[in-house]
Design a protein around this motif. Structure first.
Motif, short mmCIF file in Angstrom:
data_model
loop_
_atom_site.label_atom_id
_atom_site.label_comp_id
_atom_site.label_asym_id
_atom_site.label_seq_id
_atom_site.Cartn_x
_atom_site.Cartn_y
_atom_site.Cartn_z
N SER A 30 38.50 46.41 30.43
CA SER A 30 39.33 45.63 31.33
C SER A 30 39.73 46.46 32.53
O SER A 30 39.68 47.68 32.50
CB SER A 30 40.57 45.09 30.61
N LEU A 31 40.12 45.75 33.59
CA LEU A 31 40.60 46.39 34.80
C LEU A 31 42.02 45.90 35.06
O LEU A 31 42.37 44.78 34.69
CB LEU A 31 39.73 46.02 36.00
N VAL A 83 44.94 45.67 38.26
CA VAL A 83 45.20 45.83 39.69
C VAL A 83 46.63 45.38 39.96
O VAL A 83 47.10 44.40 39.39
CB VAL A 83 44.17 45.06 40.56
N ALA A 115 42.26 45.02 47.36
CA ALA A 115 42.06 45.66 46.05
C ALA A 115 41.87 44.62 44.96
O ALA A 115 41.05 44.79 44.06
CB ALA A 115 43.26 46.56 45.72
N THR A 116 42.61 43.52 45.04
CA THR A 116 42.50 42.46 44.04
C THR A 116 41.14 41.78 44.10
O THR A 116 40.52 41.53 43.06
CB THR A 116 43.63 41.42 44.22
N TRP A 136 38.37 43.13 45.23
CA TRP A 136 37.41 44.09 44.72
C TRP A 136 37.46 44.13 43.20
O TRP A 136 36.41 44.11 42.53
CB TRP A 136 37.69 45.49 45.29
N ALA A 137 38.66 44.19 42.63
CA ALA A 137 38.81 44.27 41.18
C ALA A 137 38.25 43.01 40.50
O ALA A 137 37.64 43.10 39.44
CB ALA A 137 40.28 44.47 40.81
N GLU A 177 34.52 43.30 40.56
CA GLU A 177 34.10 44.35 39.63
C GLU A 177 34.24 43.89 38.19
O GLU A 177 33.36 44.14 37.36
CB GLU A 177 34.92 45.62 39.87
N ALA A 178 35.32 43.19 37.87
CA ALA A 178 35.50 42.66 36.51
C ALA A 178 34.40 41.66 36.18
O ALA A 178 33.86 41.67 35.07
CB ALA A 178 36.88 42.02 36.37
N LEU A 214 40.37 41.02 33.75
CA LEU A 214 41.14 41.53 34.88
C LEU A 214 42.60 41.21 34.64
O LEU A 214 42.96 40.06 34.38
CB LEU A 214 40.67 40.91 36.20
#
Length: 72
Positions: free
Chosen positions: A12-13, A15, A26-27, A29-30, A33-34, A41
């Motif tokens: 998990s990521l 942010v 950033a959100t 991107w996250a 990426e998730a 996420l």
């Protein structure tokens, strides 16, 4: 994002958000990426209302909590 080492074993990521443009970037991107990893996420927001209860009204604290929930 440059300078970040990615580990595919992470499940998990997380942010943090605060309403700023950089937090939005950033959100996004996250989230991408998730999705790429097939991971969860977690979007979080924190506000230090406990340390301010001596001079904030209950209404102000409630508003801050509500605003954080709406932001997330």
């Amino acid at each position: 994002m440059e300078g970040i080492t990615l580990y595919s074993a992470l499940s998990s990521l997380v942010v943090g958000v605060n309403g700023s443009a950089s937090a939005r970037t950033a959100t996004l991107w996250a989230a991408a990426e998730a999705k790429r990893r097939g991971s969860r996420l977690h979007v979080v927001h924190a506000a230090d209302t406990a340390g301010r209860t001596h001079y904030l009204s209950h209404t102000d604290v409630t508003r801050a909590h509500r605003a954080g929930r709406e932001l997330v």
